[in-house]
Design a protein around this motif. Structure first.
Motif, short mmCIF file in Angstrom:
data_model
loop_
_atom_site.label_atom_id
_atom_site.label_comp_id
_atom_site.label_asym_id
_atom_site.label_seq_id
_atom_site.Cartn_x
_atom_site.Cartn_y
_atom_site.Cartn_z
N GLY A 230 9.94 25.38 100.06
CA GLY A 230 9.63 24.22 101.02
C GLY A 230 10.47 23.51 101.08
N ASN A 231 11.76 23.65 101.37
CA ASN A 231 12.54 22.79 102.30
C ASN A 231 12.62 23.53 103.95
OD1 ASN A 231 13.37 21.59 99.69
ND2 ASN A 231 15.26 23.06 98.75
N ARG A 232 11.86 23.89 104.57
CA ARG A 232 12.14 23.67 105.64
C ARG A 232 10.50 23.15 106.63
NH1 ARG A 232 9.39 28.32 109.36
NH2 ARG A 232 8.18 27.00 108.98
N PRO A 233 10.02 21.85 106.08
CA PRO A 233 8.91 21.40 106.55
C PRO A 233 8.82 21.42 108.26
CG PRO A 233 10.38 19.95 105.56
CD PRO A 233 11.26 20.74 105.90
N SER B 238 29.91 22.60 108.55
CA SER B 238 29.47 20.93 108.75
C SER B 238 27.93 21.81 108.70
CB SER B 238 30.34 20.05 109.36
OG SER B 238 29.64 21.52 111.01
N ARG B 239 27.03 20.51 108.74
CA ARG B 239 25.56 20.54 109.05
C ARG B 239 25.48 20.31 110.48
NH1 ARG B 239 20.16 16.87 106.97
NH2 ARG B 239 18.78 17.50 109.22
N PRO B 240 26.52 20.39 111.45
CA PRO B 240 25.94 21.00 112.62
C PRO B 240 26.50 22.20 113.46
CG PRO B 240 27.34 19.07 113.09
CD PRO B 240 27.09 18.91 111.28
N GLN B 241 26.95 22.88 112.53
CA GLN B 241 27.56 24.28 112.20
C GLN B 241 26.65 25.24 112.35
OE1 GLN B 241 32.01 23.69 110.78
NE2 GLN B 241 32.84 24.10 112.50
N LEU C 212 15.40 23.27 109.14
CA LEU C 212 15.51 23.18 107.38
C LEU C 212 15.62 20.97 106.74
CD1 LEU C 212 18.22 25.16 106.46
CD2 LEU C 212 16.04 25.71 105.40
N SER C 213 15.09 20.82 105.80
CA SER C 213 15.11 19.54 105.42
C SER C 213 16.48 18.81 105.04
CB SER C 213 14.52 19.23 104.27
OG SER C 213 14.57 20.09 103.18
N TYR D 291 19.66 21.66 103.38
CA TYR D 291 20.76 21.95 104.24
C TYR D 291 21.88 21.64 103.52
CZ TYR D 291 19.81 22.41 109.24
OH TYR D 291 19.51 22.65 110.72
N LYS D 292 22.10 20.10 102.84
CA LYS D 292 22.83 20.20 101.55
C LYS D 292 22.92 20.94 100.54
CE LYS D 292 23.09 16.70 97.31
NZ LYS D 292 22.61 16.16 96.29
#
Length: 208
Positions: A30-33, A58-61, A37-38, A42-43
């Motif tokens: 459920g972490n792709r609402p 990183s998150r942008p990557q 990804l939420s 991502y964390k």
């Protein structure tokens, strides 16, 4: 994140599979609402990916990798289910096309070069990652729209009398990668005029 840990992302086959496995798992949890990804997803992706690969991105990557993976998946779905004039090999589970068709398709969208060998790696996980994402002509890239335009105009080429294998049909495959040539072709309203134009283009090409 420490600056010395930030590096250019390198996506080999192993790290790509790990990425898809984690993303598919987060989707199921459920972490792709939405389309992505939420923050929690991502964390967890960052933590699990570092644990399993030793790479800290990183998150942008990760977001860039998500987008490129989605583009590849959408291209596969489009060419597998919507594109006209292509075949299917049930044994190899891949798209079939003539060499000329592949050359034109790859020229318009380099993503699909690998489809000659079979479906993209990690396809089942991509199905999970992007499940419920609507894939239609608006979702595919602009290069895919170019391919659709070429498919449409090549039907018109055959309709005007330039059959596959003819010099006029061959000439059309060379001309119609350019928008201006497709526009010129459409200014001619009769089949005879279009066929004569293709013949003249071929003759000009031979002389030059």
């Amino acid at each position: 994140m420490d600056h010395d840990k930030i590096r250019k992302a390198h996506w080999d086959a192993v790290s790509t599979t790990v990425f898809c496995e984690i993303c598919a798992d987060q989707k199921e949890k459920g972490n792709r609402p939405t389309a992505f990804l939420s923050p929690e997803g991502y964390k967890i992706l960052g933590i699990e990916f570092a644990r399993r690969t030793g790479k800290t991105y990183s998150r942008p990557q990760f977001k860039n990798k998500w987008d490129s993976t989605k583009s590849l998946y959408q291209a596969w779905v489009y060419y597998r289910t919507k594109a006209t004039g292509l075949g299917w090999d049930p044994v190899k589970q891949t798209i079939t096309a003539s060499k000329e068709q592949w050359d034109e398709l790859i020229k318009a969208n380099k993503l699909i070069a690998g489809f000659k060998r079979g479906p993209p790696d990690n396809l089942e996980m991509m199905d999970q990652m992007f499940e419920d994402a609507h894939v239609d002509d608006r979702a595919v890239s602009s290069s895919t729209q170019i391919v659709q335009d070429i498919e449409d105009i090549m039907k018109e080429v055959v309709d005007c009398g330039a059959l596959e294998g003819s010099v006029e049909h061959y000439m059309a495959t060379k001309l119609f990668s350019k928008l201006e040539n497709r526009a010129f072709f459409h200014t001619m309203k009769t089949a005879e005029g279009r066929l004569r134009w293709l013949k003249m283009q071929y003759e000009d090409r031979k002389r030059n």
